[in-house]
Scaffold this active site. Structure first.
Site, PDB file in Angstrom:
ATOM      1  N   TYR A 142       0.844  -1.198   0.000  1.00 21.70           N
ATOM      2  CA  TYR A 142       0.000   0.000   0.000  1.00 21.70           C
ATOM      3  C   TYR A 142       0.880   1.250   0.000  1.00 21.70           C
ATOM      4  O   TYR A 142       0.676   2.162  -0.797  1.00 21.70           O
ATOM      5  CB  TYR A 142      -0.941  -0.009   1.217  1.00 21.70           C
ATOM      6  CG  TYR A 142      -1.714   1.269   1.362  1.00 21.70           C
ATOM      7  CD1 TYR A 142      -2.782   1.559   0.503  1.00 21.70           C
ATOM      8  CD2 TYR A 142      -1.387   2.197   2.340  1.00 21.70           C
ATOM      9  CE1 TYR A 142      -3.482   2.752   0.615  1.00 21.70           C
ATOM     10  CE2 TYR A 142      -2.088   3.384   2.459  1.00 21.70           C
ATOM     11  CZ  TYR A 142      -3.134   3.655   1.601  1.00 21.70           C
ATOM     12  OH  TYR A 142      -3.821   4.836   1.709  1.00 21.70           O
ATOM     13  N   GLU A 169     -11.695   5.241   4.718  1.00 24.78           N
ATOM     14  CA  GLU A 169     -11.140   6.267   5.613  1.00 24.78           C
ATOM     15  C   GLU A 169     -12.138   6.624   6.715  1.00 24.78           C
ATOM     16  O   GLU A 169     -11.740   6.854   7.854  1.00 24.78           O
ATOM     17  CB  GLU A 169     -10.735   7.526   4.833  1.00 24.78           C
ATOM     18  CG  GLU A 169      -9.511   7.366   3.974  1.00 24.78           C
ATOM     19  CD  GLU A 169      -8.196   7.246   4.739  1.00 24.78           C
ATOM     20  OE1 GLU A 169      -8.171   7.434   5.974  1.00 24.78           O
ATOM     21  OE2 GLU A 169      -7.177   6.956   4.084  1.00 24.78           O
ATOM     22  N   TRP A 228      -5.031   2.929  10.361  1.00 25.36           N
ATOM     23  CA  TRP A 228      -5.256   2.619   8.950  1.00 25.36           C
ATOM     24  C   TRP A 228      -4.875   1.169   8.671  1.00 25.36           C
ATOM     25  O   TRP A 228      -5.522   0.494   7.875  1.00 25.36           O
ATOM     26  CB  TRP A 228      -4.473   3.572   8.062  1.00 25.36           C
ATOM     27  CG  TRP A 228      -4.614   3.225   6.615  1.00 25.36           C
ATOM     28  CD1 TRP A 228      -3.648   2.798   5.772  1.00 25.36           C
ATOM     29  CD2 TRP A 228      -5.823   3.242   5.846  1.00 25.36           C
ATOM     30  NE1 TRP A 228      -4.174   2.553   4.522  1.00 25.36           N
ATOM     31  CE2 TRP A 228      -5.514   2.812   4.548  1.00 25.36           C
ATOM     32  CE3 TRP A 228      -7.151   3.573   6.139  1.00 25.36           C
ATOM     33  CZ2 TRP A 228      -6.461   2.712   3.536  1.00 25.36           C
ATOM     34  CZ3 TRP A 228      -8.101   3.467   5.122  1.00 25.36           C
ATOM     35  CH2 TRP A 228      -7.753   3.041   3.842  1.00 25.36           C
TER      36      TRP A 228
END
Length: 190
Positions: free
Chosen positions: A23, A45, A53
């Site tokens: 990522y 999000e 995250w």
């Protein structure tokens, strides 16, 4: 920090999580213009609020399955029964308010598309299509303005910190840290 491949990355990237490394290396900070991906990232999000995250990213595939591949029209049509089904899904974050906000936000996202032609045109319009280069912040005047506008339109879980992280994720804001092998990729806008 020593990385097995010899590359130096942003400090937040977990060297023990291959998905997180991919990522960081391949997605974070790369400009996104596709509304489908912009919607997916906005939903993810918003689920991050109060969490890491990494936690959300590790559940991304389960979220895709649970939310019908982030098909905007399908999510807009979710009813109470579908939201209860999502609350029972152990593969995702089962927060009732976040699930309800994902549906509300989908409907607002669609209305923004109708008004601006695409959500991409809306979100990139805040910077006249330019990438913003900044580091070390959790919010800015830009994220404040977008958060305020999205809330005015009816979105939930879109505070300035969440929106700042979203803008970083979709490449509107480029924030790779000094020393990161990707930091050199930044291009200053004239």
């Amino acid at each position: 920090m020593e990385w097995a491949d010899g590359k130096t990355r942003c400090q937040w990237a977990n060297p023990k999580n291959e998905r997180y490394i991919r990522y960081h290396d391949e997605e974070w900070g790369v400009p996104v213009y596709d509304d489908h991906k912009l919607f997916e990232m906005l939903v993810l999000e918003s689920f991050q609020a109060g969490l890491s995250w990494e936690c959300v990213l590790n559940k991304q595939e389960s979220f895709r399955e649970a939310f019908d591949g982030f098909d905007l029209e399908k999510v807009c049509a979710y009813d109470q029964e579908k939201m209860e089904e999502l609350r029972g899904n152990p593969g995702i974050i089962r927060n009732k308010r976040k699930i309800e906000s994902a549906v509300t936000n989908a409907r607002v996202f669609r209305s923004i598309q109708e008004e601006f032609g695409s959500f991409s045109d809306y979100i990139w319009g805040f910077t006249d299509g330019k990438v913003v280069y900044e580091k070390g912040l959790a919010h800015s005047a830009l994220s404040d303005a977008i958060s305020k506008d999205l809330k005015k339109r009816g979105m939930k879980f879109v505070g300035t910190t969440i929106i700042y992280a979203y803008l970083q994720a979709i490449g509107v804001i480029y924030s790779h840290e000094e020393g990161c092998f990707l930091e050199h990729c930044r291009r200053r806008e004239g």
